[in-house]
Design a protein around this motif. Sequence first.
Motif, PDB file in Angstrom:
ATOM      1  N   LEU A 181     -12.274 -15.300  21.527  1.00 28.66           N
ATOM      2  CA  LEU A 181     -13.524 -15.650  20.836  1.00 28.66           C
ATOM      3  C   LEU A 181     -14.027 -17.022  21.269  1.00 28.66           C
ATOM      4  O   LEU A 181     -15.215 -17.233  21.468  1.00 28.66           O
ATOM      5  N   GLU A 182     -13.086 -17.950  21.422  1.00 33.30           N
ATOM      6  CA  GLU A 182     -13.479 -19.312  21.791  1.00 33.30           C
ATOM      7  C   GLU A 182     -14.062 -19.348  23.201  1.00 33.30           C
ATOM      8  O   GLU A 182     -14.921 -20.161  23.510  1.00 33.30           O
ATOM      9  N   ARG A 235      -8.317 -14.832  19.033  1.00 30.29           N
ATOM     10  CA  ARG A 235      -9.095 -16.043  18.735  1.00 30.29           C
ATOM     11  C   ARG A 235      -9.378 -16.839  20.014  1.00 30.29           C
ATOM     12  O   ARG A 235     -10.471 -17.392  20.191  1.00 30.29           O
ATOM     13  N   GLU A 236      -8.399 -16.873  20.911  1.00 32.31           N
ATOM     14  CA  GLU A 236      -8.625 -17.573  22.186  1.00 32.31           C
ATOM     15  C   GLU A 236      -9.770 -16.913  22.947  1.00 32.31           C
ATOM     16  O   GLU A 236     -10.595 -17.582  23.572  1.00 32.31           O
ATOM     17  N   ASP A 288      -9.537 -25.245  18.394  1.00 36.86           N
ATOM     18  CA  ASP A 288     -10.548 -25.495  17.360  1.00 36.86           C
ATOM     19  C   ASP A 288     -11.361 -26.766  17.645  1.00 36.86           C
ATOM     20  O   ASP A 288     -12.363 -27.014  17.005  1.00 36.86           O
ATOM     21  N   ASP A 325      -7.429 -19.262   6.890  1.00 35.12           N
ATOM     22  CA  ASP A 325      -8.332 -20.044   7.738  1.00 35.12           C
ATOM     23  C   ASP A 325      -8.245 -21.548   7.471  1.00 35.12           C
ATOM     24  O   ASP A 325      -8.668 -22.342   8.307  1.00 35.12           O
ATOM     25  N   ARG A 332      -3.944 -14.720  17.268  1.00 34.89           N
ATOM     26  CA  ARG A 332      -4.235 -15.971  17.958  1.00 34.89           C
ATOM     27  C   ARG A 332      -4.799 -15.689  19.360  1.00 34.89           C
ATOM     28  O   ARG A 332      -5.715 -16.360  19.816  1.00 34.89           O
ATOM     29  N   ILE A 334      -8.575 -21.350  12.282  1.00 36.72           N
ATOM     30  CA  ILE A 334      -9.405 -20.149  12.102  1.00 36.72           C
ATOM     31  C   ILE A 334      -8.815 -18.945  12.846  1.00 36.72           C
ATOM     32  O   ILE A 334      -8.749 -18.937  14.070  1.00 36.72           O
ATOM     33  N   LEU A 335      -8.381 -17.945  12.084  1.00 31.58           N
ATOM     34  CA  LEU A 335      -7.882 -16.713  12.705  1.00 31.58           C
ATOM     35  C   LEU A 335      -8.518 -15.464  12.107  1.00 31.58           C
ATOM     36  O   LEU A 335      -8.240 -14.358  12.556  1.00 31.58           O
ATOM     37  N   GLY A 336      -9.330 -15.619  11.079  1.00 33.08           N
ATOM     38  CA  GLY A 336     -10.030 -14.470  10.508  1.00 33.08           C
ATOM     39  C   GLY A 336      -9.321 -13.864   9.310  1.00 33.08           C
ATOM     40  O   GLY A 336      -8.203 -14.239   8.952  1.00 33.08           O
TER      41      GLY A 336
END
Length: 460
Positions: free
Chosen positions: A353-354, A350-351, A279, A302, A347, A306-308
């Motif tokens: 997405l980042e 999310r990685e 993050d 969140d 998670r 942030i995980l949605g």
Amino acid sequence: VTVSHILVVGAGPAGVRAAETLAAAGLRPLVVDEGLRAGGQIYRRPPAGFTRPANQLYGFEAARAAAVHAAFDALEGRIDYWPQSLVWNLEAGVATVLREGRHHRVPFEAAILATGAMDRVIPFPGWTTPGIFTLGGAQVALKFQGCGIGRRVVFLGTGPLLYLVAWQYAKAGAEVAAVLDSAPAGAKTKAALRLAARPAMLAKGLYYLARLKARGVRLESGVEPLRVEGGERVAALVYRAGGRERRIDCDAVGFGYGLKSETQLADLAEVPFDFDPLDRLWLPRHDAAGRTPVPGIYLAGDGAGILGADAAEVAGELAARALLQDRGDGGQADRMAALGGRLARFRRFREGLERAFPFPAQLAAGLPDELPLCRCEAVTVGELRRAATAKDAAEINRAKAFTRVGMGRCQGRVCGPAAAEVLAAALGRPVVAVGRLRGQAPVKPVPVAPPAEEPLREAS
Ligand SMILES: Cc1cc2nc3c(=O)[nH]c(=O)nc-3n(C[C@H](O)[C@H](O)[C@H](O)COP(=O)(O)OP(=O)(O)OC[C@H]3O[C@@H](n4cnc5c(N)ncnc54)[C@H](O)[C@@H]3O)c2cc1C
């Protein structure tokens, strides 16, 4: 007024599932939420009397939205619920809540903080011109009130919300002049493997992209915003992409670079924070089930990272079960293990997405000195840089004391991440080295002259 011993702050997907789990175990939590109606950000409900159908409001998420709303509505009579109520302080087992114009002290034994997230921004020249909104703000206008932020809108920034909001505006009839992504072209391809952890979610993203393309919307990557033109209202956005400067006419801009967790209440509750490289922010410490090192304080959704929205539902139930387990209610372990496994998959996504939409921290170093950084206190980028170099303010709270950056109405919720990046860049240090702005009560503005406090009785 009867006060519950268990407090849930937030009635988004995390808070709703937490309350549902507690109620199913025979407890009667008090759910406090600032919003007019339960649902949180993604499943925000319009005021009563608005008649847009769910699929128009929530698109692919209509069924999930309906499920979360129904789950909350079914709790009526089994929980206490304070809508339009702000928890503005939280310490040593007592929350302070502004409700119907009065301040209430609410003692609690345990609290689940499910406070969600907000937009993460980096300012750019002209960002205070009327007609500029965050992506989330642009979406709230559409979802809650059925209003657009303009007729010919540019969407700028990065993250899934960029494409989603652009598509929602296009669908609602606005002209989307361009979608300008700061992420480099090719970043999304590199992230594909991790994004495949949630194929349905990936498919939705590709759908929005394809629909925008099909409408002939200009889509660009590797964008750096240069300035907004226009006086009383936005007239155009000037940006750089592919080494060339371009200008695009518009009457509004929606911008944002992903989301940041709302962590102030955890901070006031004295939960320790750690720097999260994913993050690029400091987040309250918690275990896989949402327990913090402060007894009785749990985190979900969140607000804990942030995980949605789907992950928030899982985390809400998980935190509630952790709370029940800590109260001696056994039999939670199997379900908790299953929920924990699901969170791990979120998670990984999310990685991805980042990687696909990296936060463009590098923009901070190039911001002009005269740019307003902290709007509340009118502090410029140059003032913060001068504090860093001339006044040896190598830590963000020290810089705040010298310049007032982050000291105003928003308490650094808007400018905080950008201020940390500007300070770190000015010092030539990694952002982790400048620390984090400490939270202060009130976490959001409250009336200056409140009516007298009304002490509340504890439930017997
Ligand atoms: C503006 C915005 C728009 C978004 N749109 C989308 C989208 O379209 N699609 C998508 O997939 N994801 C979207 N997201 C992300 C998505 O909203 C979250 O992943 C999801 O809602 C997280 O659920 P949650 O329960 O953790 O938090 P939220 O749904 O944010 O709920 C938190 C709740 O806590 C309340 N709250 C916070 N602080 C306090 C306080 N101090 N006192 C009282 N109440 C408080 C808020 O009013 C809110 O209702 C959006 C996020 C934001 C910020």
